[in-house]
Design a protein around this motif. Structure first.
Motif, PDB file in Angstrom:
ATOM      1  N   GLY A  36       4.891  -4.489  22.057  1.00 43.15           N
ATOM      2  CA  GLY A  36       4.300  -3.541  21.120  1.00 43.15           C
ATOM      3  C   GLY A  36       4.081  -4.189  19.760  1.00 43.15           C
ATOM      4  N   ALA A  37       4.904  -5.164  19.428  1.00 42.55           N
ATOM      5  CA  ALA A  37       4.779  -5.900  18.161  1.00 42.55           C
ATOM      6  C   ALA A  37       3.376  -6.459  17.965  1.00 42.55           C
ATOM      7  CB  ALA A  37       5.788  -7.048  18.140  1.00 42.55           C
ATOM      8  N   HIS A  38       2.752  -6.877  19.051  1.00 43.03           N
ATOM      9  CA  HIS A  38       1.408  -7.453  18.937  1.00 43.03           C
ATOM     10  C   HIS A  38       0.390  -6.397  18.506  1.00 43.03           C
ATOM     11  CE1 HIS A  38       3.616 -10.504  21.077  1.00 43.03           C
ATOM     12  NE2 HIS A  38       2.613 -11.352  20.986  1.00 43.03           N
ATOM     13  N   ASP A  39       0.581  -5.179  18.983  1.00 41.66           N
ATOM     14  CA  ASP A  39      -0.305  -4.082  18.601  1.00 41.66           C
ATOM     15  C   ASP A  39      -0.077  -3.708  17.134  1.00 41.66           C
ATOM     16  OD1 ASP A  39      -0.814  -4.161  21.340  1.00 41.66           O
ATOM     17  OD2 ASP A  39       0.487  -2.452  21.772  1.00 41.66           O
ATOM     18  N   ALA A  40       1.201  -3.581  16.773  1.00 42.40           N
ATOM     19  CA  ALA A  40       1.550  -3.181  15.401  1.00 42.40           C
ATOM     20  C   ALA A  40       1.139  -4.253  14.399  1.00 42.40           C
ATOM     21  CB  ALA A  40       3.049  -2.907  15.308  1.00 42.40           C
ATOM     22  N   GLY A  41       1.390  -5.517  14.743  1.00 39.04           N
ATOM     23  CA  GLY A  41       1.086  -6.610  13.818  1.00 39.04           C
ATOM     24  C   GLY A  41      -0.398  -6.700  13.521  1.00 39.04           C
ATOM     25  N   ALA A  42      -1.208  -6.631  14.562  1.00 38.90           N
ATOM     26  CA  ALA A  42      -2.659  -6.720  14.367  1.00 38.90           C
ATOM     27  C   ALA A  42      -3.148  -5.558  13.510  1.00 38.90           C
ATOM     28  CB  ALA A  42      -3.362  -6.718  15.731  1.00 38.90           C
ATOM     29  N   ASP A  43      -2.580  -4.396  13.755  1.00 37.96           N
ATOM     30  CA  ASP A  43      -2.991  -3.211  13.003  1.00 37.96           C
ATOM     31  C   ASP A  43      -2.614  -3.338  11.522  1.00 37.96           C
ATOM     32  OD1 ASP A  43      -4.397  -0.844  13.685  1.00 37.96           O
ATOM     33  OD2 ASP A  43      -2.602   0.339  13.238  1.00 37.96           O
ATOM     34  N   MET A  44      -1.447  -3.922  11.263  1.00 34.99           N
ATOM     35  CA  MET A  44      -1.024  -4.092   9.866  1.00 34.99           C
ATOM     36  C   MET A  44      -2.004  -4.990   9.107  1.00 34.99           C
ATOM     37  SD  MET A  44       2.438  -5.818   8.351  1.00 34.99           S
ATOM     38  CE  MET A  44       1.811  -7.495   8.526  1.00 34.99           C
ATOM     39  N   TRP A  45      -2.402  -6.099   9.708  1.00 35.35           N
ATOM     40  CA  TRP A  45      -3.276  -7.041   8.994  1.00 35.35           C
ATOM     41  C   TRP A  45      -4.669  -6.453   8.742  1.00 35.35           C
ATOM     42  CZ3 TRP A  45      -0.612 -10.218   6.401  1.00 35.35           C
ATOM     43  CH2 TRP A  45       0.474 -10.919   6.928  1.00 35.35           C
ATOM     44  N   CYS A  46      -5.060  -5.432   9.527  1.00 38.16           N
ATOM     45  CA  CYS A  46      -6.348  -4.751   9.283  1.00 38.16           C
ATOM     46  C   CYS A  46      -6.349  -4.017   7.954  1.00 38.16           C
ATOM     47  CB  CYS A  46      -6.629  -3.714  10.366  1.00 38.16           C
ATOM     48  SG  CYS A  46      -7.073  -4.404  11.929  1.00 38.16           S
ATOM     49  N   ARG A  47      -5.185  -3.768   7.398  1.00 37.28           N
ATOM     50  CA  ARG A  47      -5.079  -2.875   6.241  1.00 37.28           C
ATOM     51  C   ARG A  47      -4.818  -3.620   4.943  1.00 37.28           C
ATOM     52  NH1 ARG A  47      -2.184   0.545  10.298  1.00 37.28           N
ATOM     53  NH2 ARG A  47      -3.538   2.339  10.619  1.00 37.28           N
ATOM     54  N   THR A  48      -5.012  -4.924   4.934  1.00 35.11           N
ATOM     55  CA  THR A  48      -4.744  -5.706   3.727  1.00 35.11           C
ATOM     56  C   THR A  48      -5.664  -6.922   3.710  1.00 35.11           C
ATOM     57  OG1 THR A  48      -3.080  -7.007   2.542  1.00 35.11           O
ATOM     58  CG2 THR A  48      -2.868  -6.925   4.941  1.00 35.11           C
ATOM     59  N   SER A  49      -5.917  -7.408   2.496  1.00 38.29           N
ATOM     60  CA  SER A  49      -6.694  -8.642   2.389  1.00 38.29           C
ATOM     61  C   SER A  49      -5.784  -9.866   2.491  1.00 38.29           C
ATOM     62  CB  SER A  49      -7.457  -8.673   1.059  1.00 38.29           C
ATOM     63  OG  SER A  49      -6.531  -8.576  -0.010  1.00 38.29           O
ATOM     64  N   LEU A  50      -4.468  -9.636   2.494  1.00 38.88           N
ATOM     65  CA  LEU A  50      -3.541 -10.761   2.629  1.00 38.88           C
ATOM     66  C   LEU A  50      -3.475 -11.191   4.093  1.00 38.88           C
ATOM     67  CD1 LEU A  50      -0.594  -9.563   0.340  1.00 38.88           C
ATOM     68  CD2 LEU A  50      -2.546 -11.030  -0.263  1.00 38.88           C
ATOM     69  N   GLY A  51      -2.955 -12.390   4.318  1.00 40.38           N
ATOM     70  CA  GLY A  51      -2.801 -12.895   5.676  1.00 40.38           C
ATOM     71  C   GLY A  51      -1.489 -13.639   5.802  1.00 40.38           C
ATOM     72  N   PRO A  52      -1.196 -14.124   7.003  1.00 37.63           N
ATOM     73  CA  PRO A  52       0.082 -14.819   7.226  1.00 37.63           C
ATOM     74  C   PRO A  52       0.344 -15.943   6.222  1.00 37.63           C
ATOM     75  CG  PRO A  52      -0.997 -14.398   9.313  1.00 37.63           C
ATOM     76  CD  PRO A  52      -1.972 -13.963   8.248  1.00 37.63           C
ATOM     77  N   ARG A  53      -0.703 -16.640   5.799  1.00 37.30           N
ATOM     78  CA  ARG A  53      -0.484 -17.774   4.888  1.00 37.30           C
ATOM     79  C   ARG A  53       0.071 -17.336   3.538  1.00 37.30           C
ATOM     80  NH1 ARG A  53      -5.628 -16.373   4.254  1.00 37.30           N
ATOM     81  NH2 ARG A  53      -6.259 -17.241   6.266  1.00 37.30           N
ATOM     82  N   ASP A  54      -0.090 -16.047   3.198  1.00 36.08           N
ATOM     83  CA  ASP A  54       0.402 -15.534   1.922  1.00 36.08           C
ATOM     84  C   ASP A  54       1.887 -15.169   1.955  1.00 36.08           C
ATOM     85  OD1 ASP A  54      -2.182 -15.521   0.567  1.00 36.08           O
ATOM     86  OD2 ASP A  54      -2.711 -13.965   2.018  1.00 36.08           O
ATOM     87  N   VAL A  55       2.483 -15.245   3.134  1.00 39.54           N
ATOM     88  CA  VAL A  55       3.863 -14.767   3.289  1.00 39.54           C
ATOM     89  C   VAL A  55       4.863 -15.868   2.936  1.00 39.54           C
ATOM     90  CG1 VAL A  55       5.557 -13.983   5.009  1.00 39.54           C
ATOM     91  CG2 VAL A  55       3.229 -13.038   5.003  1.00 39.54           C
ATOM     92  N   ASP A  56       5.905 -15.485   2.180  1.00 37.87           N
ATOM     93  CA  ASP A  56       6.943 -16.434   1.777  1.00 37.87           C
ATOM     94  C   ASP A  56       8.213 -16.319   2.609  1.00 37.87           C
ATOM     95  OD1 ASP A  56       5.457 -17.377  -0.562  1.00 37.87           O
ATOM     96  OD2 ASP A  56       5.842 -15.377  -1.371  1.00 37.87           O
TER      97      ASP A  56
END
Ligand SMILES: [Zn+2]
Lengths: 391, 135
Positions: free
Chosen positions: A269-289
């Protein structure tokens, strides 16, 4: 969410967690609440909302001894809004509904909590975390698992790991890197339950629980509580610390609520939730610390890394082997020791640690200038993910 | 003692067809969709015209785990739990206890065949490895 502004985390607190503490759940909870309020610069009178997951639950000893009622009564809270969410995006559900509550004016400061006394319950001879054990009959999705002997979540995670190993060539050593890496973080966190080094040899020599998972692939039942305060945008500005804005949340679910029917059990389910989260922001994984990823079992960590797009499907073993997620890595995961070495606060401990990092309060394990964090909670079919940032 | 399934209108055919030695899966009679866990309506076309049908009782191991931990008193370990792709019911899997096999012999893609043992009001399935190639 943007039209309403952004909800923020303004305080977090954790009790003195431990194994077999003998301390009642409500005492742990009150301690965590005091610490969260102190961090936020708030008092009990400021709290006008309360939320938890799953609510008081009797089916598995110590798994959820407190509901909102007990906590409201004990802390003398007068609330305008309350919620306990057993059917939601995993352990993150109360924080998500609290964010929506403050943005729609239901409350200004919501106390979200999770309390567990699984360690004491086990010591008292009541086996924790085995839903339905001791019952004559069982229904719901467990009714398809328990009658044939698939009682433990380690079985369900184990068969996911077997398939993942088969398809992508992952080995026990890769999961060992997750476990030993989290232990190295734990040694830098005085609050973590495990304080002795864990070598790869120790990891590989441990007894098998449910293949390919061994003892150190499983998180540690504890007694403890954590509180996360979620505040409305205007209310957050008056708190003691910089608000940690909830930038985006994801809780999509695209498969059945079962541990065996999802077409590809190398995903969750994480794959569904994760993809949905990134749809809602202009940030991406590279921005994460800094990352907090659900590690009830070690195999969930590589699956969450892929779910959140930090690497491609099947690439997590190399991503881990390259040193990305341990101490000193580019994408440090579960810097407090996680549930594998810190203790199972059911996701809340992982979010607590991400927040400490974003406030610069993580002591010897502090990630330099951490501003953006991601947290993913849940394993199997349920998941919630959240991106938070300090402006 | 493992808990037995709580029998419902939906799941009773699955847990009792073992009396006839049959594995039954619910299908939609209007669109042929296989529905598992069983439901009273078809998730694909919303038809209420659904019902149990016998399938061959064979399948293929999608994945498995060998449980070594005795979670409850009296639990004999180790034993194998497999997730089985069910022949004749596309997309349907069941979680299956394997019986009479050495855990070391179990592999993904191996064929398995169902058997049953009565326990109270239900006939609990257990599965055996099929000798030779995949089912
Ligand atoms: Zn249909």
């Amino acid at each position: 969410m943007s039209a309403l502004g952004k909800a923020a985390i303004t305080g977090v607190g954790m009790s003195d967690i431990g194994r077999n503490t003998g301390r009642p759940a409500i005492i742990h909870l009150a301690e965590a609440a005091d610490r969260a309020l102190a961090r936020a610069g708030l008092t009990r009178a400021d709290i006008d909302g309360i939320a938890t997951y799953p609510g008081k639950a009797e089916n598995s000893p110590g798994m959820s001894p407190l509901g909102t009622g007990e906590v409201r009564n004990a802390l003398g809270l007068q609330t305008r809004w309350h919620s306990a969410v057993p059917d939601g995006p995993a352990q993150m559900a109360p924080i998500m509904v609290a964010a929506m509550a403050v943005l729609t004016g239901q409350a200004r400061h919501v106390m979200c909590f999770r309390a567990l006394t699984e360690s004491s319950s086990q010591t008292a001879g009541r086996r924790a975390s085995i839903a339905g054990a001791g019952k004559a009959q069982i229904g719901g999705w467990m009714g398809w698992l328990a009658p044939v002997g698939a009682l433990s979540a380690s079985n369900w995670a184990g068969w996911m790991a077997t398939r993942y190993f088969h398809e992508f060539g992952m080995t026990r050593e890769h999961l060992g890197m997750v476990a030993t890496g989290e232990r190295r973080f734990a040694l830098m966190n005085p609050a973590a339950v495990m304080q002795k080094p864990l070598t790869m040899d120790d990891y590989l020599a441990a007894r098998t629980i449910s293949s390919p998972l061994g003892l150190f692939d499983c998180d540690i039942p504890i007694d403890g509580a954590a509180v996360v305060i979620v505040s409305a945008p205007d209310a957050a500005r008056n708190c003691r610390l910089a608000p940690l804005e909830i930038e985006a949340m994801g809780s999509a679910l695209r498969s059945q609520e079962t541990w065996d029917q999802r077409a590809d059990l190398t995903t969750m389910g994480a794959h569904d939730a994760g993809a949905d989260m990134w749809c809602r922001t202009s940030l991406g994984p590279r921005d994460v610390d800094v990352l907090g990823l659900y590690d009830g079992f070690s195999i969930f960590v590589p699956m969450w890394l892929e779910a959140l797009g930090f690497c491609g499907h099947g690439e997590a073993k190399d991503f881990i082997a390259e040193g990305n997620i341990g101490p000193g890595g580019r994408f440090p995961v579960n810097t407090g020791g996680g549930q594998l070495s810190g203790g199972r606060l059911h996701g809340f401990g992982l979010l607590y640690e991400v927040c400490l990092q974003l406030w610069g309060e993580a002591g010897a394990r502090q990630v330099a200038n951490a501003r953006t964090g991601v947290c993913g909670m849940g394993g199997g079919f349920i998941a919630g993910s959240m991106l938070i940032r300090r402006d | 003692m493992l808990p037995l399934p709580e029998l419902t209108r939906e799941n009773t055919p699955f847990w009792t067809a073992g009396e006839r030695g049959e594995l039954v899966i619910v299908f939609c009679d209007d669109c042929t969709h296989a529905i598992h866990p069983p439901q009273l309506l078809c998730p694909a076309c919303q038809s209420r015209n659904v019902g149990p049908r016998a399938v061959p009782g064979t399948g293929k191991i999608y994945t498995f785990t060998v449980n070594h931990q005795p979670w409850i008193p009296g639990m004999d370990v180790p034993f194998v739990l497999a997730v089985v792709d069910v022949d004749g019911a596309p997309g349907v899997r069941v979680t299956a206890r394997l019986a009479g096999c050495d855990p070391e012999d179990v592999r993904i893609e191996q064929g398995v065949r169902i058997g049953f043992a009565q326990s109270g009001d239900v006939w609990l399935p257990h599965w055996h490895l099929v000798a030779g190639a995949t089912a």
